[in-house]
Scaffold this active site. Structure first.
Site, short mmCIF file in Angstrom:
data_model
loop_
_atom_site.label_atom_id
_atom_site.label_comp_id
_atom_site.label_asym_id
_atom_site.label_seq_id
_atom_site.Cartn_x
_atom_site.Cartn_y
_atom_site.Cartn_z
N GLY A 1 0.80 -1.22 0.00
CA GLY A 1 0.00 0.00 0.00
C GLY A 1 0.83 1.27 0.00
O GLY A 1 0.46 2.28 0.59
N LEU A 2 1.97 1.20 -0.69
CA LEU A 2 2.84 2.35 -0.91
C LEU A 2 3.27 3.07 0.38
O LEU A 2 3.12 4.30 0.50
CB LEU A 2 2.18 3.38 -1.86
CG LEU A 2 1.82 2.87 -3.26
CD1 LEU A 2 1.13 3.97 -4.06
CD2 LEU A 2 3.05 2.38 -4.00
N THR B 1 3.54 -5.92 -10.40
CA THR B 1 3.08 -7.24 -9.95
C THR B 1 1.71 -7.61 -10.55
O THR B 1 0.96 -6.74 -10.99
CB THR B 1 2.97 -7.24 -8.42
OG1 THR B 1 2.20 -6.10 -8.03
CG2 THR B 1 4.34 -7.18 -7.78
N CYS C 1 0.15 0.42 -9.55
CA CYS C 1 0.10 -0.23 -8.22
C CYS C 1 -1.26 -0.89 -7.99
O CYS C 1 -2.29 -0.21 -8.03
CB CYS C 1 0.38 0.78 -7.11
SG CYS C 1 0.30 -0.01 -5.48
N LYS D 1 5.63 3.34 -15.59
CA LYS D 1 5.57 1.95 -15.12
C LYS D 1 4.23 1.37 -15.50
O LYS D 1 3.17 1.93 -15.17
CB LYS D 1 5.74 1.94 -13.59
CG LYS D 1 5.68 0.57 -12.95
CD LYS D 1 7.03 -0.10 -12.96
CE LYS D 1 7.07 -1.38 -12.15
NZ LYS D 1 7.63 -1.17 -10.82
N ASN E 1 4.13 5.90 -11.71
CA ASN E 1 3.58 4.57 -11.40
C ASN E 1 2.07 4.59 -11.55
O ASN E 1 1.36 5.07 -10.67
CB ASN E 1 3.99 4.17 -9.97
CG ASN E 1 3.52 2.76 -9.60
OD1 ASN E 1 2.90 2.08 -10.42
ND2 ASN E 1 3.82 2.35 -8.39
N GLY F 1 10.59 -8.58 -13.47
CA GLY F 1 9.61 -9.57 -13.05
C GLY F 1 10.31 -10.91 -12.88
O GLY F 1 10.57 -11.59 -13.86
C1 SIN Z 1 2.92 -1.42 -2.85
O1 SIN Z 1 3.52 -0.57 -2.17
O2 SIN Z 1 1.78 -1.78 -2.58
C2 SIN Z 1 3.60 -2.04 -4.03
C3 SIN Z 1 4.06 -1.04 -5.01
C4 SIN Z 1 3.47 -1.22 -6.35
O3 SIN Z 1 2.97 -2.30 -6.68
O4 SIN Z 1 3.48 -0.27 -7.15
#
Ligand code: SIN
Length: 328
Positions: A96-97, A216, A154, A188, A151, A266
């Site tokens: 969750g960043l 991911t 996420c 990204k 990004n 990846g």
């Molecule tokens: C996360 O912090 O939840 C992962 C980062 C991401 O998937 O961008």
């Protein structure tokens, strides 16, 4: 006196003592959007966070460049625990960043990253267009930020995938940010789409300087006894070797669809894994989770890549990029 023809005995054997050209080691250097990376193995977010957290165990200077975890406008504690679970096919995270927010990043994280002496790419994640604009404008004006990575991928925050799964929204956002960003702008991409080429092309047409993929893959792990999700954030993002074939396929598709450089990631744990990405069309690779088992993974990969180049007679890693041969 007649000039005497020198006989064999009179001839001086002159030995050539000039320096011999040494067998030159192939070059691992790559250039992306005008940024020179001494090697193509970039520190990708994940366990590497903002670098400071792992500096005592990971030689960060061995990487060609450092891509930060995403910075948000406000500090974030992250999602409820557990934030990470292991599955038979890799790590599933719902972090969750978590980060110090824009102010904290500039005050606490960036000064450390500057000391590494390698190009720094700062990832940013906004919950709205306005937040993305704020982040890009503030980060890009900081000294020693080589590039900003947007990004839009996420899977673990409310607005995370809104932009990245929609080619039109990606185009609008990146066009706006491109005009406000004085340094190269990377995007990204998420694998959680039907056709990566469509989103990749939208980002390129909007002015992106490079693409980074994949983030991911969205997943869900369930505790069957409690019939509850194993992650506090319910769903998460899967990483590790299981996602590598998906990532290589998507890098190949994006690289064929676009002319801007692609950074592939990846599930890379060894040189052959990285080579799959280069052959598929990536100009650099990102490595994250692999540092958990192999803290010196960057040097190991560089050694493995060099020996591959020597074995195959290539003078540069760039000679390998996009060389996939498909017999018809
Ligand atoms: C996360 O912090 O939840 C992962 C980062 C991401 O998937 O961008």
């Amino acid at each position: 006196m007649r000039d005497q023809e020198p006989g064999i005995k009179d001839q001086t054997i002159v030995q050539d003592r000039s320096p011999k050209p040494e067998a030159r080691s192939p070059s691992l250097a790559v250039e992306i959007a005008g940024i020179r990376f001494a090697n193509p193995v970039l520190a990708a977010p994940g366990p590497l966070g903002f670098g400071r957290e792992v500096q005592s165990v990971v030689d960060l200077r061995a990487f060609g460049g450092f891509v930060t975890k995403s910075v948000t406008v406000e500090p974030r504690a992250g999602n409820p625990y557990p934030q990470v679970v292991q599955t038979p096919s890799g790590w599933l995270n719902s972090l969750g960043l978590p980060n110090h927010g824009l102010g904290g990043f500039i005050a606490k994280d960036l000064p450390f990253l500057r000391t590494l002496g390698i190009p720094i790419i700062v990832s940013v994640a906004g919950e709205s267009v306005d937040e993305f604009v704020t982040l890009v404008e503030w980060v890009a004006r900081e000294a020693d930020v080589a590039a900003v990575e947007v990004n839009v991928a996420c899977p673990n925050v409310h607005a995370g995938l809104v932009f990245g799964v929609d080619a039109n929204l990606t185009y609008e956002l990146i066009s706006l940010l491109r005009a406000r960003c004085p340094v190269p702008l990377f995007v990204k991409l998420t694998p959680n789409v039907t056709d990566i080429a469509v989103v990749a092309r939208a980002a390129q047409e909007a002015g992106a300087d490079a693409l980074a993929l994949i983030n991911t893959i969205a997943g869900l792990a369930i505790d069957v006894e409690r019939r509850q999700p194993k992650l506090g954030g319910v769903t998460g993002g899967l990483s590790g070797p299981a996602i590598r074939p998906v990532a290589v396929r998507m890098v190949w598709e994006a690289a064929r669809a676009c002319t801007i450089p692609v950074i592939g990631m990846g599930g890379i744990t060894g040189a052959d894994d990285a080579l799959e990405f280069f052959i598929a069309g990536a100009r650099a690779v990102g490595v994250g989770s692999a540092v958990i088992d192999t803290p010196n993974v960057a040097s190991q990969l560089c050694e493995g890549l060099t020996s591959y180049l020597v074995r195959h007679g290539f003078s540069s890693i760039t000679d390998v990029v996009g060389t996939l041969e498909i017999s018809s």
